[in-house]
Write a protein that holds these residues in place. Structure first.
Motif, short mmCIF file in Angstrom:
data_model
loop_
_atom_site.label_atom_id
_atom_site.label_comp_id
_atom_site.label_asym_id
_atom_site.label_seq_id
_atom_site.Cartn_x
_atom_site.Cartn_y
_atom_site.Cartn_z
N VAL A 1 -6.45 7.76 -0.23
CA VAL A 1 -6.40 6.93 -1.41
C VAL A 1 -7.71 7.04 -2.17
O VAL A 1 -8.78 7.20 -1.58
N SER A 2 -7.60 6.98 -3.49
CA SER A 2 -8.77 7.10 -4.35
C SER A 2 -8.79 5.93 -5.32
O SER A 2 -7.76 5.54 -5.87
N LEU A 3 -9.97 5.36 -5.52
CA LEU A 3 -10.15 4.24 -6.45
C LEU A 3 -10.88 4.70 -7.69
O LEU A 3 -11.95 5.32 -7.61
N ASP A 4 -10.32 4.37 -8.86
CA ASP A 4 -10.99 4.57 -10.15
C ASP A 4 -11.41 3.20 -10.65
O ASP A 4 -10.58 2.45 -11.16
N PRO A 5 -12.69 2.81 -10.52
CA PRO A 5 -13.10 1.46 -10.93
C PRO A 5 -12.85 1.17 -12.40
O PRO A 5 -12.52 0.03 -12.76
N ALA A 6 -12.98 2.15 -13.26
CA ALA A 6 -12.83 1.92 -14.70
C ALA A 6 -11.42 1.44 -15.05
O ALA A 6 -11.24 0.55 -15.87
N SER A 7 -10.42 2.04 -14.42
CA SER A 7 -9.04 1.66 -14.70
C SER A 7 -8.48 0.69 -13.67
O SER A 7 -7.35 0.22 -13.80
N ALA A 8 -9.29 0.40 -12.63
CA ALA A 8 -8.88 -0.48 -11.53
C ALA A 8 -7.63 0.04 -10.84
O ALA A 8 -6.81 -0.73 -10.36
N ARG A 9 -7.51 1.35 -10.76
CA ARG A 9 -6.27 1.94 -10.26
C ARG A 9 -6.49 2.68 -8.94
O ARG A 9 -7.47 3.41 -8.78
N LEU A 10 -5.55 2.46 -8.02
CA LEU A 10 -5.50 3.22 -6.78
C LEU A 10 -4.48 4.34 -6.92
O LEU A 10 -3.38 4.13 -7.45
N THR A 11 -4.83 5.50 -6.45
CA THR A 11 -3.90 6.62 -6.40
C THR A 11 -3.89 7.13 -4.97
O THR A 11 -4.95 7.44 -4.41
N GLY A 12 -2.70 7.21 -4.39
CA GLY A 12 -2.67 7.56 -2.98
C GLY A 12 -1.49 8.41 -2.59
O GLY A 12 -0.51 8.55 -3.32
N LYS A 13 -1.60 8.97 -1.41
CA LYS A 13 -0.48 9.65 -0.78
C LYS A 13 -0.51 9.30 0.71
O LYS A 13 -1.59 9.22 1.32
N ALA A 14 0.67 9.07 1.26
CA ALA A 14 0.78 8.65 2.65
C ALA A 14 1.78 9.51 3.39
O ALA A 14 2.79 9.94 2.82
N ARG A 15 1.48 9.76 4.64
CA ARG A 15 2.41 10.42 5.55
C ARG A 15 2.70 9.41 6.66
O ARG A 15 1.80 9.06 7.43
N ILE A 16 3.92 8.92 6.70
CA ILE A 16 4.29 7.84 7.62
C ILE A 16 5.28 8.40 8.63
O ILE A 16 6.37 8.89 8.27
#
Length: 687
Positions: A83-98
């Motif tokens: 997961v990656s956080l972009d503080p400027a947009s307050a957005r999390l972008t992630g990928k998960a393998r479950i």
């Protein structure tokens, strides 16, 4: 979870000794039990069974011992997340393998998903007074596969360029896979993947998901409704797609996330890589796996000192800010923090541009020292000055009371939600440190279903907080008076029974039923079998159900066995009704060496008859009497078993046979353990 200020105010009113006007006791109706041969009411003595528990007992996954049945099973889910956080947009972008391990005897035709960020969609249902801080676009799922085969997620994306690209990508992938799998209810907190090929019993499946969502900020009300302060502190919770619980009681957990009620999660492992700007401190569930990559040499050296003493060690000070001071440097301007946790049921984290990082230790019986970390903003240091010692005491006390703390560390995280718990993490300062630490026992190890039965989570916690607070002050706990309080609350139409689904318990009584009624119930149980017996039996139950999912029936049946009592009447009254005992001393008649005490029972909840008899300071010798013990030279306690009410009678005469020593007073329920609408009529004094 610590009650919010609004909820705390409600609870203070509900458990006050003086009842609200709407809760005043009605005028008593004279009993007719002595003039009729027909009992006016029957006392139910069994534990009601619902279809869900009957099904589980028939399948052999649960039974009347209260222990896991011989065929008990539960799913396991293992997560690998980037997961990656972009503080400027307050957005999390992630990928998960479950990886889903289907330990059930069923072929799973679908996979239940918890998509809690959808709670922040403008049209999502939520319970009052929980108000989201911000309306967002919810959880945007752009790609999903099951065992390598694409899932049709076209309905999961939103408008705009990102949505258009996601739709086009998905349409291409779906066409290639013949749209075998489909994501349903993608904009709900309770979604489902319909599978073209079921997951066979005993098999496993790999679910891969790519998603993004915005962390809400602003003036929300209620825990978890605000997850950031501006663009400098983020407190992500329920932030990734979670596979729902599939159990032997109801199959897939289908409850919506409405706000107040909490969670029911599978146990499994987590490997989480969190990408943030360099200089930002990250804390979270699990143990940091790459300190050499993200920490300075000084911070690493300080960490080696933490478990050597009870002192507070500063890992990163308030003056150490940015790459090279708070963290290691980076040529890319970003760092990836890698965490691992095994056998946990969730993962939460926090990050900030200017976290102060301090740590101390707790010494766990049979285990040794574990670190207790604290990360907080420099201007809030006063809220954490005593948090370390309070948390240490809680970890050590509850380890002795129940079973040793099961995790390798604990972290207190600063942020807008200052009363919430996750495995190895409490979003708390000193104010809720003891309470939130208690949640490391339930639901983090004993995996109760908090959404349905919050009393098994928050209520048990409130009870043990009473014990911990007293121990911290070096005093014995005071449970007298707790049970009696419920008499002033019983009968309020807004109160649901404790076995009612807590997700729909109502805004006023969610707090009372979930938090405050359980200590009253266990106080009453202690008045019957003794507080130490209650705690011993509870300890045995908790140890039996570590890292499993007990139901209320498992608790009731187990406690009956452990206490050696048939307490069906007790559990029925407290958990399935809102009735009270409502007893009184109707009449006291001296009869020479005998004194007859007539006890009236005007309520529907039975309870033992407990009388404290106080004698004149001088006179004839006090004779011993069956069912009586001398508390001191002039006071005897007489106990009549609860069974005297089982035949439906409303009155019972207790003959005191202590000899000719004058009796000065008689007090009914002297420890005030049983709910009574009008305690004023529980005492008789010789005129």
């Amino acid at each position: 979870m610590q009650p919010s200020p609004l909820r705390a105010a409600v609870l203070a009113v509900l458990v006050s000794v003086a009842p609200l006007p709407a809760m005043q006791a009605p005028a008593r109706t004279p009993s007719t039990a002595s003039t009729t041969s027909v009992p006016p009411r029957a006392v139910r003595r069994d534990i009601p069974l619902t279809n869900a528990i009957r099904k589980a007992m028939a399948a052999g996954t649960r039974d009347s011992t209260g222990r896991p049945g011989t065929r008990y099973w539960q799913l396991r889910t293992d997560y690998a997340i980037d997961v990656s956080l972009d503080p400027a947009s307050a957005r999390l972008t992630g990928k998960a393998r479950i990886t889903l391990h289907n330990s059930s005897p069923d072929a799973l035709a679908s996979i239940g998903l918890r998509l809690d960020p959808n709670h922040f969609l403008g049209n999502a249902p939520h319970a009052a007074p929980w108000t989201p801080a911000e309306v967002t676009d919810g959880m945007v799922i752009s790609r999903m596969t099951v065992n390598g085969k694409a899932v049709n997620v076209a309905g999961a994306v939103v408008g705009g360029a990102e949505g258009a690209r996601a739709i086009q990508t998905q349409q291409q992938s779906a066409a290639a896979a013949a749209a075998e799998n489909t994501l349903l209810n993608a904009r709900s907190t309770n979604a489902r993947v319909r599978l073209g090929t079921p997951i066979a019993a005993g098999a496993r499946a790999v679910l891969e998901v790519e998603w993004s969502h915005k962390l809400p900020g602003g003036p929300g009300t209620g825990h978890r409704m605000t997850q950031r302060w501006a663009d400098s502190l983020f407190q992500p919770t329920q932030w990734y797609p979670r596979v729902a619980v599939y159990d032997d009681l109801r199959g897939w957990d289908s409850e919506l996330y409405l706000g107040p009620s909490e969670f029911y999660n599978n146990f499994g492992s987590f490997d989480v890589n969190i990408d943030v700007p360099a200089g930002w401190i990250v804390s979270g569930t699990g143990v940091l796996q790459n300190p050499n990559d993200v920490l300075t040499a000084k911070a690493r050296a300080q960490l080696t000192k933490v478990t050597q003493s009870d002192d507070i060690t500063t890992i990163v000070g308030p003056e150490e800010v940015g790459p090279g001071q708070a963290t290691a440097t980076s040529t890319t301007g970003r760092l990836t923090w890698r965490f691992h946790a095994d056998t946990v049921n969730d993962f939460a984290w926090a990050t900030a541009r200017k976290f102060v990082w301090q740590a101390t230790r707790a010494t766990i019986p049979g285990k040794g020292a574990v670190p207790v970390h604290m990360v907080y903003l420099p201007g809030r240091a006063n809220l954490y000055a005593k948090a370390g010692p309070v948390t240490r005491h809680a970890l050590e006390f509850y380890s002795k009371l129940w079973f040793p703390y099961q995790f390798p560390q604990l972290t207190l995280q600063d942020g807008p939600s200052s009363g919430m718990e996750y495995p190895m993490v409490i979003n708390s300062n000193v104010g809720a440190a003891d309470h939130e630490t208690g949640h490391m026992w339930w639901p983090m190890v004993v995996g109760n279903n908090e959404t349905w039965y919050g009393w098994m989570d928050e209520g048990f916690n409130q009870y043990m907080n009473i014990l911990s607070d007293a121990d911290a002050e070096g005093k014995p706990p005071v449970l007298d008076g707790e049970g009696q309080k419920y008499g002033g609350i019983s009968g309020n139409e807004a109160e649901p029974p404790m076995m009612w689904n807590a997700n729909y318990a109502g805004p006023q009584y969610y707090g009372f039923t979930t938090y405050s009624k359980t200590p009253l119930m266990l106080s009453a149980l202690g008045g019957i079998v003794g507080d130490s017996a209650v705690q011993r039996a509870h300890r045995e139950w908790a140890t039996t159900w570590m890292f499993k999912h007990p139901s209320p029936w498992d608790y009731m049946f187990f406690m009956n066995k452990a206490l050696g009592r048939d307490l069906g009447w007790f559990w029925y009254s407290w958990l399935f009704t809102t009735e009270s005992v409502d007893h009184r001393i109707a009449k006291v008649t001296p009869m020479g060496i005998r004194t007859r005490v007539l006890v009236a029972h005007d309520g529907q909840m039975p309870a033992p008859v407990v009388l404290d008899v106080t004698f004149a300071p001088a006179g004839a010798a006090i004779r011993p009497m069956k069912n009586a013990v001398m508390l001191n030279a002039t006071t005897a306690r007489v106990t009549v078993p609860v069974e005297v009410w089982f035949d439906g009678r409303r009155q019972h005469a207790v003959d005191l046979m202590f000899g000719s020593r004058p009796i000065e007073s008689v007090t009914l329920d002297p420890q005030r353990r049983f709910p009574d609408r009008n305690p004023a009529d529980n005492r008789w004094t010789r005129k």
